[in-house]
Scaffold this motif. Structure first.
Motif, PDB file in Angstrom:
ATOM      1  N   ARG A  75       0.833  -1.202   0.000  1.00  0.00           N
ATOM      2  CA  ARG A  75       0.000   0.000   0.000  1.00  0.00           C
ATOM      3  C   ARG A  75       0.871   1.257   0.000  1.00  0.00           C
ATOM      4  NH1 ARG A  75      -2.683   4.010   2.013  1.00  0.00           N
ATOM      5  NH2 ARG A  75      -4.938   4.037   1.784  1.00  0.00           N
ATOM      6  N   ARG A 134       0.939  12.616  -9.053  1.00  0.00           N
ATOM      7  CA  ARG A 134       0.110  13.813  -8.896  1.00  0.00           C
ATOM      8  C   ARG A 134       0.983  15.065  -8.851  1.00  0.00           C
ATOM      9  NH1 ARG A 134      -3.496  12.201  -5.274  1.00  0.00           N
ATOM     10  NH2 ARG A 134      -2.138  12.760  -3.568  1.00  0.00           N
ATOM     11  N   GLU A 138      -8.839  10.897   1.038  1.00  0.00           N
ATOM     12  CA  GLU A 138      -8.514  10.467   2.404  1.00  0.00           C
ATOM     13  C   GLU A 138      -9.793  10.216   3.206  1.00  0.00           C
ATOM     14  OE1 GLU A 138      -5.515  12.542   4.526  1.00  0.00           O
ATOM     15  OE2 GLU A 138      -4.084  12.439   2.868  1.00  0.00           O
TER      16      GLU A 138
HETATM   17  O1  LIG Z   1      -5.353   8.249  -3.620  1.00  0.00           O
HETATM   18  C1  LIG Z   1      -4.508   9.160  -3.671  1.00  0.00           C
HETATM   19  O2  LIG Z   1      -4.696  10.176  -4.373  1.00  0.00           O
HETATM   20  C2  LIG Z   1      -3.265   9.069  -2.906  1.00  0.00           C
HETATM   21  O3  LIG Z   1      -2.410   9.934  -2.992  1.00  0.00           O
HETATM   22  C3  LIG Z   1      -3.090   7.924  -1.943  1.00  0.00           C
HETATM   23  C4  LIG Z   1      -3.413   8.334  -0.517  1.00  0.00           C
HETATM   24  C5  LIG Z   1      -3.468   7.011   0.299  1.00  0.00           C
HETATM   25  O4  LIG Z   1      -2.445   6.632   0.869  1.00  0.00           O
HETATM   26  O5  LIG Z   1      -4.540   6.362   0.290  1.00  0.00           O
HETATM   27  C6  LIG Z   1      -2.330   9.199   0.011  1.00  0.00           C
HETATM   28  C7  LIG Z   1      -2.450  10.575   0.116  1.00  0.00           C
HETATM   29  C8  LIG Z   1      -3.648  11.276  -0.292  1.00  0.00           C
HETATM   30  O6  LIG Z   1      -3.899  12.419   0.444  1.00  0.00           O
HETATM   31  C9  LIG Z   1      -4.824  10.374  -0.409  1.00  0.00           C
HETATM   32  C10 LIG Z   1      -4.715   9.032  -0.463  1.00  0.00           C
END
Ligand SMILES: O=C(O)C(=O)C[C@]1(C(=O)O)C=C[C@@H](O)C=C1
Length: 89
Positions: A35, A46, A59
């Protein structure tokens, strides 16, 4: 009424069950590591495409999933996994 086992039988069963827990823990550790690697890759993609460091909407989805399945401790677990991926805020 609960059946009672002689201590030696109980010891053997506890040892078996601990092996099962050890296997669960090993799988959990492998999944957490996977993960983390996936989360880092999403974050990198991103940022490289000019996006934000975090996705707060995503999140919230992740935390809600853990909360729905496991209750308040699940929500805490989801937050720990998110923190592991993105570092402390
Ligand atoms: O899904 C995303 O956009 C991710 O960057 C992964 C993730 C996660 O670990 O689940 C990590 C940071 C983000 O703020 C949101 C989710």
């Amino acid at each position: 009424m609960t059946a009672t086992l002689p201590p030696t039988d109980a010891d053997g069963r506890i040892a078996e069950l601990r092996e099962e827990i050890d296997a669960c823990d090993a799988e959990l550790i492998r999944l957490v590591q996977r993960r983390l690697a996936v989360s880092h890759e999403i974050g990198r993609l991103r940022r490289e495409s000019g996006g934000t460091r975090l996705s707060l909407a995503r999140e919230q989805q992740v935390i809600a999933r853990f909360q729905d399945a496991l209750g308040p401790d699940g929500a805490a677990l989801g937050m720990m996994l998110l923190r592991q991926g993105r570092g402390r805020l």
